[in-house]
Design a protein around this motif. Structure first.
Motif, PDB file in Angstrom:
ATOM      1  N   GLN A  87       0.829  -1.204   0.000  1.00  0.00           N
ATOM      2  CA  GLN A  87       0.000   0.000   0.000  1.00  0.00           C
ATOM      3  C   GLN A  87       0.860   1.249   0.000  1.00  0.00           C
ATOM      4  O   GLN A  87       2.010   1.237   0.420  1.00  0.00           O
ATOM      5  CB  GLN A  87      -0.890   0.015   1.250  1.00  0.00           C
ATOM      6  CG  GLN A  87      -1.873  -1.112   1.321  1.00  0.00           C
ATOM      7  CD  GLN A  87      -3.099  -0.884   0.464  1.00  0.00           C
ATOM      8  OE1 GLN A  87      -3.257   0.188  -0.114  1.00  0.00           O
ATOM      9  NE2 GLN A  87      -3.938  -1.891   0.360  1.00  0.00           N
ATOM     10  N   LEU A  90       1.579   3.362   4.614  1.00  0.00           N
ATOM     11  CA  LEU A  90       2.180   2.179   5.205  1.00  0.00           C
ATOM     12  C   LEU A  90       1.219   1.545   6.195  1.00  0.00           C
ATOM     13  O   LEU A  90       0.485   2.216   6.893  1.00  0.00           O
ATOM     14  CB  LEU A  90       3.471   2.578   5.903  1.00  0.00           C
ATOM     15  CG  LEU A  90       4.497   3.179   4.945  1.00  0.00           C
ATOM     16  CD1 LEU A  90       5.740   3.557   5.696  1.00  0.00           C
ATOM     17  CD2 LEU A  90       4.829   2.223   3.827  1.00  0.00           C
ATOM     18  N   SER A  91       1.263   0.223   6.227  1.00  0.00           N
ATOM     19  CA  SER A  91       0.363  -0.492   7.125  1.00  0.00           C
ATOM     20  C   SER A  91       1.169  -1.139   8.245  1.00  0.00           C
ATOM     21  O   SER A  91       0.797  -2.160   8.771  1.00  0.00           O
ATOM     22  CB  SER A  91      -0.397  -1.557   6.353  1.00  0.00           C
ATOM     23  OG  SER A  91       0.495  -2.548   5.917  1.00  0.00           O
ATOM     24  N   LEU A  92       2.295  -0.535   8.599  1.00  0.00           N
ATOM     25  CA  LEU A  92       3.166  -1.152   9.600  1.00  0.00           C
ATOM     26  C   LEU A  92       2.806  -0.687  11.008  1.00  0.00           C
ATOM     27  O   LEU A  92       2.186   0.346  11.200  1.00  0.00           O
ATOM     28  CB  LEU A  92       4.623  -0.803   9.305  1.00  0.00           C
ATOM     29  CG  LEU A  92       5.091  -1.210   7.913  1.00  0.00           C
ATOM     30  CD1 LEU A  92       6.497  -0.724   7.668  1.00  0.00           C
ATOM     31  CD2 LEU A  92       5.021  -2.711   7.733  1.00  0.00           C
ATOM     32  N   ALA A  99      10.793  -8.108  11.854  1.00  0.00           N
ATOM     33  CA  ALA A  99      10.351  -9.476  11.566  1.00  0.00           C
ATOM     34  C   ALA A  99       8.874  -9.645  11.918  1.00  0.00           C
ATOM     35  O   ALA A  99       8.113 -10.253  11.157  1.00  0.00           O
ATOM     36  CB  ALA A  99      11.196 -10.476  12.351  1.00  0.00           C
ATOM     37  N   GLU A 100       8.473  -9.098  13.057  1.00  0.00           N
ATOM     38  CA  GLU A 100       7.075  -9.262  13.457  1.00  0.00           C
ATOM     39  C   GLU A 100       6.130  -8.545  12.499  1.00  0.00           C
ATOM     40  O   GLU A 100       5.017  -8.999  12.249  1.00  0.00           O
ATOM     41  CB  GLU A 100       6.876  -8.728  14.888  1.00  0.00           C
ATOM     42  CG  GLU A 100       7.472  -9.638  15.942  1.00  0.00           C
ATOM     43  CD  GLU A 100       7.598  -8.955  17.306  1.00  0.00           C
ATOM     44  OE1 GLU A 100       7.437  -9.646  18.313  1.00  0.00           O
ATOM     45  OE2 GLU A 100       7.874  -7.743  17.347  1.00  0.00           O
ATOM     46  N   LEU A 104       3.303 -10.390  10.047  1.00  0.00           N
ATOM     47  CA  LEU A 104       1.980 -10.081  10.604  1.00  0.00           C
ATOM     48  C   LEU A 104       0.850 -10.685   9.763  1.00  0.00           C
ATOM     49  O   LEU A 104       0.782 -10.480   8.564  1.00  0.00           O
ATOM     50  CB  LEU A 104       1.793  -8.564  10.686  1.00  0.00           C
ATOM     51  CG  LEU A 104       0.545  -8.100  11.420  1.00  0.00           C
ATOM     52  CD1 LEU A 104       0.647  -8.406  12.903  1.00  0.00           C
ATOM     53  CD2 LEU A 104       0.349  -6.607  11.216  1.00  0.00           C
ATOM     54  N   GLY A 105      -0.019 -11.408  10.433  1.00  0.00           N
ATOM     55  CA  GLY A 105      -1.154 -12.006   9.739  1.00  0.00           C
ATOM     56  C   GLY A 105      -0.830 -13.339   9.100  1.00  0.00           C
ATOM     57  O   GLY A 105      -1.716 -14.021   8.611  1.00  0.00           O
ATOM     58  N   ARG A 124      14.310 -13.200   7.076  1.00  0.00           N
ATOM     59  CA  ARG A 124      15.639 -12.875   6.571  1.00  0.00           C
ATOM     60  C   ARG A 124      15.702 -13.116   5.068  1.00  0.00           C
ATOM     61  O   ARG A 124      16.291 -12.325   4.337  1.00  0.00           O
ATOM     62  CB  ARG A 124      16.700 -13.703   7.325  1.00  0.00           C
ATOM     63  CG  ARG A 124      18.101 -13.493   6.841  1.00  0.00           C
ATOM     64  CD  ARG A 124      18.517 -12.039   6.841  1.00  0.00           C
ATOM     65  NE  ARG A 124      18.731 -11.484   8.176  1.00  0.00           N
ATOM     66  CZ  ARG A 124      18.832 -10.175   8.432  1.00  0.00           C
ATOM     67  NH1 ARG A 124      18.732  -9.298   7.452  1.00  0.00           N
ATOM     68  NH2 ARG A 124      19.019  -9.748   9.644  1.00  0.00           N
ATOM     69  N   LYS A 155       7.156  -7.520   3.438  1.00  0.00           N
ATOM     70  CA  LYS A 155       5.964  -8.106   4.034  1.00  0.00           C
ATOM     71  C   LYS A 155       5.076  -8.735   2.955  1.00  0.00           C
ATOM     72  O   LYS A 155       4.519  -9.812   3.144  1.00  0.00           O
ATOM     73  CB  LYS A 155       5.206  -6.990   4.764  1.00  0.00           C
ATOM     74  CG  LYS A 155       3.969  -7.414   5.470  1.00  0.00           C
ATOM     75  CD  LYS A 155       3.431  -6.197   6.225  1.00  0.00           C
ATOM     76  CE  LYS A 155       1.991  -6.399   6.632  1.00  0.00           C
ATOM     77  NZ  LYS A 155       1.427  -5.166   7.216  1.00  0.00           N
ATOM     78  N   ARG A 159       4.503 -13.522   1.836  1.00  0.00           N
ATOM     79  CA  ARG A 159       3.376 -14.405   1.561  1.00  0.00           C
ATOM     80  C   ARG A 159       3.523 -15.144   0.241  1.00  0.00           C
ATOM     81  O   ARG A 159       2.579 -15.758  -0.231  1.00  0.00           O
ATOM     82  CB  ARG A 159       2.091 -13.587   1.524  1.00  0.00           C
ATOM     83  CG  ARG A 159       1.735 -13.073   2.889  1.00  0.00           C
ATOM     84  CD  ARG A 159       1.353 -11.626   2.829  1.00  0.00           C
ATOM     85  NE  ARG A 159       1.640 -10.998   4.122  1.00  0.00           N
ATOM     86  CZ  ARG A 159       0.791 -11.007   5.134  1.00  0.00           C
ATOM     87  NH1 ARG A 159      -0.381 -11.537   4.997  1.00  0.00           N
ATOM     88  NH2 ARG A 159       1.125 -10.468   6.272  1.00  0.00           N
TER      89      ARG A 159
ATOM     90  N   ASN C 201      -2.824   0.400  13.986  1.00  0.00           N
ATOM     91  CA  ASN C 201      -3.145   0.598  12.577  1.00  0.00           C
ATOM     92  C   ASN C 201      -4.167  -0.445  12.147  1.00  0.00           C
ATOM     93  O   ASN C 201      -3.845  -1.368  11.410  1.00  0.00           O
ATOM     94  CB  ASN C 201      -1.845   0.463  11.766  1.00  0.00           C
ATOM     95  CG  ASN C 201      -1.996   0.935  10.349  1.00  0.00           C
ATOM     96  OD1 ASN C 201      -3.117   1.033   9.845  1.00  0.00           O
ATOM     97  ND2 ASN C 201      -0.893   1.208   9.687  1.00  0.00           N
ATOM     98  N   GLY C 204      -4.584  -1.166   8.316  1.00  0.00           N
ATOM     99  CA  GLY C 204      -3.444  -1.886   7.756  1.00  0.00           C
ATOM    100  C   GLY C 204      -3.424  -3.324   8.248  1.00  0.00           C
ATOM    101  O   GLY C 204      -3.162  -4.252   7.476  1.00  0.00           O
ATOM    102  N   ALA C 208      -3.693  -6.871   6.205  1.00  0.00           N
ATOM    103  CA  ALA C 208      -2.630  -7.859   6.258  1.00  0.00           C
ATOM    104  C   ALA C 208      -3.163  -9.209   6.732  1.00  0.00           C
ATOM    105  O   ALA C 208      -2.404 -10.151   6.868  1.00  0.00           O
ATOM    106  CB  ALA C 208      -1.518  -7.380   7.183  1.00  0.00           C
ATOM    107  N   VAL C 210      -4.897  -9.737   9.635  1.00  0.00           N
ATOM    108  CA  VAL C 210      -5.004  -9.884  11.082  1.00  0.00           C
ATOM    109  C   VAL C 210      -6.493  -9.889  11.454  1.00  0.00           C
ATOM    110  O   VAL C 210      -7.233  -9.027  10.989  1.00  0.00           O
ATOM    111  CB  VAL C 210      -4.302  -8.708  11.795  1.00  0.00           C
ATOM    112  CG1 VAL C 210      -4.561  -8.767  13.285  1.00  0.00           C
ATOM    113  CG2 VAL C 210      -2.829  -8.735  11.493  1.00  0.00           C
TER     114      VAL C 210
END
Lengths: 501, 324, 323
Positions: A87, A90-92, A99-100, A104-105, A124, A155, A159, C201, C204, C208, C210
């Motif tokens: 996006q 940012l969706s962070l 790493a988390e 995520l998800g 990594r 991210k 997937r 968020n 977001g 993702a 969640v």
């Protein structure tokens, strides 16, 4: 050998608050192809992405994945089908580590717990792909914007997507990071990923992509191979006319008296800048995003702490210490992010237009509803804002919202207008109206400072352009020296800039 | 031109009334009163309704400040403590030579306003979240009150308070009259002055308000000061009605004021609503309480009924429609 | 291209934990200083009995601070914590001496907390009602339930159970560590870690993949559980149940969480911060008690300290920004 499309959208439509944003849009993404999606801000690109990723439900049309059609795609279906979106916003989560965030998800699990070992290994892998060297345990909040963008891309890659959608991924990247991304996309293409690539940088698109879909005002105006198309052709497809037609004819204004003068001005990113703003001119602020343009405008406007060795505003010495002081000195500011900074979305059009007056008037004086209505109607007529003025501003299209954000300053008739990207996310017609308005203001002897991310705007509209770089003015181009090349060169810090200055 | 003017500000229509939360809350109050009046003899008597209004007046006064603060995007958790400060404070500052008690009341109102102002100072300049600032203020005041007043009730006798608590003017209790007058002023300020408009601006979008030249800090401080003043006024009225003040007397009014604001259709997220809804909201609240008392249930059931009814009314009308 | 595992990657979990301590060092230092002061004033603290007594006064506050913090992390808040604590206390006092005994009582207390919390969560999140209002209404309903179960203080907790938890044993301290450990475990699950994303968020996070709503409702349920458990402990301490004993905890839970650096807007803060915040509050109250402050002066000090703790970072940041 035409490969089968993985995902196909047929005749998608979507409107918000009664404004059609997408009308009958179709697009097909094929494996092993980088497909460009072009269009001006507000053309509906982000909405299309949200439909493809299931974040929004279409009002009409359907999405077909691997031959199965979905009337309403859910986010989880989209994910299972292998769609990943990078996006623009940012969706962070800033308190979580790199790493988390990447996982995520989709965390690897062991006994119901997150398997941090596997997460580290897989994260990594994708970090290597995008060239993230940072420690995986670093909280994302500590990273600069460009690196966060790379985390966002990692991210999506985590997937293992079959369809990767990138919404202006390079806007906050350094040249080096952008190169890494280019190599990555070429590799993914070779591996058979279908990629939808959205960017405003046309040369990037020309270099990377094979196929293009162009959106204009929510409709597809072109869906074709990029072979045999040049950059000017792309612009024509996006704008719907030659770029030059968009702008009013430039004529110098008679009045050129200095109205604002600052020396040794510092504010935010800005360090020690000298600047003069004259009546009757449009002074452009160009450069890459975030080089101090906004800090300059906000600093002049008294909204950001600033200092200067010498400052004269409208014959008064000293910097304005607050926004109300700046208003009193004759400054007005139209912000870039009109939804967050410019407008009160839940209030009516007429109410928004009165706002500066509410700030200025004596707090406990009587409001005059009849006069307010009359003034609002006049302003709406002047800026051709149509319809009921008691509607909430959020029900308006981007262009009309911008007109309201401009209109509210008109009653005060400020001699100095500070505009921050006023045409962002605005349709072409409104753009033209705004351009005509700005030139008319200049002709009336107002001073206009126009910060813009749209280089043609600076070239065609401005009397002078200050190109900003790293908190300083890299070049100050006079009318005859203004060209897209000169602006870009100065913005990038090329040698040519020094000559021009 | 006139034609255009017309279409741009649509004329008043009955349908607009149905979307008006203040009107709807009034309608619910009337409905409840009519039904209860038939179901329970004595409920609809003038004396009983007058009694309800007297109770509502205190909540309504506290809720003036709460409405202002909530519209401006904040919340004031210190109103209960300020009510107590005022109810306990007036008897404490009673001076010799101040026979009518006017002076004592004025001193306390200034003090209450100053407390609110301090809240505003913390929120505006120290950027402390309103919930924390006002909560800390409430804790602080509670301590100060116990230090000064201890655990005993303090009686106050002065003509002004006696008048407030007991006088009737053409059959209307003085407290209700006070509420009516102050409400009128509060509504006028909210809807007919630039200050009122600033509150709506602040609650809807503080950043855009600042960039439009609104002095956000000054407005914030003013709005919390108004809240302090309103709570102080309510405290004086309670003292008049009760004859004595004690520590904890204001506690119930914190939640009541928030409930009245929300029942009246003011969004807890700020930026919209009106005191016009809070007035019937306060009346609805005391009516519910009265009805529950009438039901003659145990304290537990009364509390459960009260909570459930608030939740139910919220579900019926108070949903935060999707705001983005 | 093969990926090189870099040094530290294999210990990702612990390094992440280490990062979370950053920014809390100041708080930890203040807590340590207060603890030292307390130990200096009251050397008896450094004995099994001293530690036991202190931990017993701290545990309920620690539990409600966590209950509040978990909601604040998701961007919510609860004004029903105090009522839920009371409910936990009366359920414990009425069930434990009954047929099902202590074990049955613990189950009943835990289940009621989970169910009531989850219900609040479902109402607030699924129906999109503001949390502050829903929990305000819920506080009346839950408080009413507590009054129904036990209209006036009474009931009983088996003596041995009271002695075990609140006697001359450091059981309370063990419990704090146990709860903190369980929290770590929860935070190591995908749903638990999602709390942060759902709070900071939500859009977001939703995109993702969640389960934002589930994470939030789970947070409400856990919050309810922690609150009723605090009530259970208080009942064990006093040996009986009191339907209004929890009242002060609503505000104290917010205060402790805020002192611990948990933000109001969601996604900001840590549970270890909230626990440290509750410890600070507890120690302060104890220290003031030993210094001979009248109990009421504690309120004054508490108010000032909360404002100070929140305002100080703002002020220092402002001074640093000035050139």
């Amino acid at each position: 050998m035409t490969p089968q499309a993985i995902i196909k959208a047929n005749g998608l439509s979507k409107s918000f608050f009664g404004n059609p944003v997408l009308q009958n849009v179709s697009i097909a993404l094929e494996p092993g192809r980088i497909h460009a999606l072009l269009g001006e801000n507000g053309a509906g690109k982000s909405t299309l992405i949200n439909l493809l990723s299931g974040a929004l439900a279409p009002d009409g049309g359907e999405i077909e994945i691997d031959g199965r059609s979905h009337r309403r795609l859910t986010p989880s279906e989209a994910r299972r089908a292998g769609i990943a979106v990078v996006q623009q916003e940012l969706s962070l989560t800033s308190d979580l580590s790199i790493a988390e965030n990447i996982g995520l998800g989709a965390y690897p699990r062991r006994f119901g717990l997150i398997d941090y070992k596997a997460l580290a290994r897989k994260a990594r892998e994708v970090c290597d792909l995008v060239g993230l060297e940072e420690n995986l345990s670093t909280p994302v909040g500590d990273l600069p914007l460009g690196r966060r963008q790379m985390v966002e891309i990692a991210k999506a890659l985590f997937r293992k997507p079959r369809i990767l959608v990138l919404d202006e991924p390079t806007s906050s990247l350094s040249a080096h990071e952008a190169q890494t991304l280019t190599r990555l996309l070429q590799r993914l293409r070779a591996e058979g990923t279908a990629i939808l690539y959205i960017s405003h940088r046309l040369n990037e698109v020309m270099r990377l992509c094979e196929h293009v879909t162009v959106l204009k005002d929510g409709k597809v105006t072109a869906d074709r191979s990029l072979q045999g198309v040049d950059a000017a052709g792309l612009v024509r497809l996006m704008v719907g006319r030659d770029p030059g037609d968009l702008f009013p004819h430039w004529t110098p204004s008679p009045e050129r008296q200095t109205i604002v003068e600052v020396t040794g001005f510092s504010s935010g990113l800005l360090r020690d800048i000298d600047l003069e703003i004259k009546r009757g001119e449009i002074l452009g602020l160009g450069g890459l995003v975030g080089q101090g343009q906004e800090d300059l405008l906000l600093g002049l406007y008294g909204a950001l702490p600033a200092s200067a060795r010498r400052a004269v505003f409208n014959n008064v010495a000293g910097l304005p210490s607050s926004v109300s002081r700046a208003n009193a000195l004759g400054l007005a500011y139209v912000p870039a992010d009109r939804k967050r900074e410019g407008l009160h979305l839940i209030h009516s059009i007429a109410w928004n237009m009165m706002l500066p007056d509410f700030g200025k008037a004596r707090g406990l004086s009587r409001r005059d509803p009849a006069a307010e209505r009359k003034l609002a109607t006049e302003l709406a007529d002047r800026l051709s804002i149509k319809g009921d003025l008691t509607r909430q501003v959020q029900a308006l299209s981007g262009g009309n919202q911008q007109k309201v954000a401009l209109a509210k300053w008109m009653p005060a008739d400020p001699p100095i207008l500070l505009l921050n990207d006023p045409t962002r996310g605005v349709d072409v017609e409104t753009k033209r109206e705004i351009y005509v308005l700005l030139r008319r203001f200049a002709a009336q002897g107002k001073a206009i400072v126009l910060s813009s991310s749209d280089t043609p705007e600076l070239v065609h509209l401005c009397d002078r352009v200050a190109v900003m770089r790293e908190g300083g003015i890299a070049a100050l181009l006079e009318r005859e020296k203004i060209s897209e090349e000169a602006i870009v060169a100065a913005a990038m810090g090329a040698e040519a800039a020094k000559v021009a200055a | 031109m006139n034609q255009a003017n017309h279409s741009r500000f649509p004329a008043w229509s009955p349908r607009a009334l149905l979307r008006n939360r203040a009107f709807l809350t009034v309608a619910i109050v009337i409905l409840v009163w009519v039904v209860a009046g038939f179901a329970k003899p004595g409920f609809g008597s003038y004396g009983h309704l007058r009694y309800l209004l007297e109770l509502a007046a205190v909540i309504g006064l506290v809720a003036i400040g709460q409405t202002y603060v909530v519209i401006a995007g904040g919340i004031d958790l210190s109103v209960g403590a300020i009510v107590t400060v005022s109810a306990v404070g007036v008897p404490l500052v009673a001076l010799s030579g101040d026979g009518s008690g006017t002076f004592a009341v004025l001193i306390i109102l200034v003090a209450a306003t100053s407390i609110g102002f301090l809240n505003g100072l913390g929120v505006a300049y120290l950027r402390i979240h309103p919930m924390i600032m006002t909560l800390a203020m409430a804790t602080f005041l509670q301590g100060v009150l116990i230090l000064i007043a201890g655990g005993t009730a303090i009686s106050a006798q002065n003509p002004l308070l006696a008048w407030l608590g007991n006088a009737r003017i053409i059959g209307i209790p003085a407290g209700v009259l006070l509420w009516a007058v102050v409400s009128g002023a509060a509504l006028a300020v909210l809807h007919a002055t630039p200050f009122g408009a600033r509150l709506y601006a602040l609650g809807a979008n503080p950043l855009a308000s600042a960039l439009s030249g609104i002095n956000v800090q000054a407005t914030t401080m003013a709005v919390y000061a108004v809240s302090g003043l309103a709570a102080g006024l309510a405290g004086v009225l309670i003292l008049g009605m009760n004859g004595q003040g004690y520590v904890g007397i204001g506690d119930p009014y914190l939640l009541a004021s928030i409930a009245a604001v929300v029942l009246g259709g003011t969004s807890i997220l700020g930026g919209s609503g009106s005191y016009a809804g809070t007035i019937p909201g306060a009346i609805l609240l005391v009516t519910i309480t009265a009805l529950i008392t009438v039901v003659n249930a145990s304290a537990g059931w009364r509390s459960i009924l009260f909570g459930s009814l608030i939740l139910l009314l919220l579900l019926l009308s108070g949903r935060e429609s999707q705001r983005r | 291209m093969s990926s090189m595992i870099r040094t530290g990657d294999d210990r990702l979990y612990w390094r992440v934990q280490g990062e979370r301590n950053r920014g809390l060092m100041g708080l930890f230092a203040v807590v340590a200083a207060f603890l030292a002061l307390y130990a200096y004033l009251f050397p008896g603290l450094l004995s099994v009995a001293g530690v036991s007594k202190f931990a017993q006064s701290w545990l309920p506050l620690a539990l409600v601070a966590m209950a509040q913090a978990i909601l604040m992390l998701t961007g919510g808040i609860s004004l029903a914590i105090g009522a839920t604590v009371s409910l936990g206390a009366v359920i414990a006092a009425t069930t434990m001496s009954g047929y099902f005994g202590v074990a049955g009582g613990i189950v009943a207390v835990s289940a009621s907390g989970l169910v009531i919390g989850a219900l609040c969560g479902v109402i607030a999140i699924r129906l999109r009602l503001p949390a502050i209002i829903v929990t305000l209404a819920a506080s009346f309903i839950i408080g009413g339930l507590a009054l129904l179960i036990l209209p006036r203080p009474g009931g009983a907790i088996p003596g041995w159970f009271s002695d075990l938890l609140a006697g001359n044993t450091p059981a309370a301290l063990v419990l704090v560590f146990l709860v903190a450990l369980l929290w770590k475990l929860y935070l190591a699950t995908p749903l638990g870690l999602s709390l942060y994303a759902a709070g900071e968020n939500p859009v977001g996070a939703y995109r993702a993949g969640v389960p934002v709503d589930a994470a939030r409702i789970a947070a409400y349920a856990i919050s309810g559980l922690l609150s009723t458990l605090a009530g259970l402990f208080i009942a064990a301490q006093t040996g009986s149940g009191d339907p209004v004993i929890g009242q002060a905890f609503t505000l104290n839970s917010i205060a402790a969480a805020v002192l611990g650096g948990v933000g109001f807007l969601g996604g900001r803060g840590t549970m270890r911060g909230a626990i440290a915040g509750s410890l600070l509050l507890s120690v302060m109250i104890n220290v003031m008690f030993f210094l001979g402050f009248p109990p009421v002066a504690q309120y004054v000090a508490q108010g000032l300290i909360i404002i100070g703790a929140v305002a100080l970072p703002q002020l220092t940041a402002r001074f640093r920004r000035r050139p």
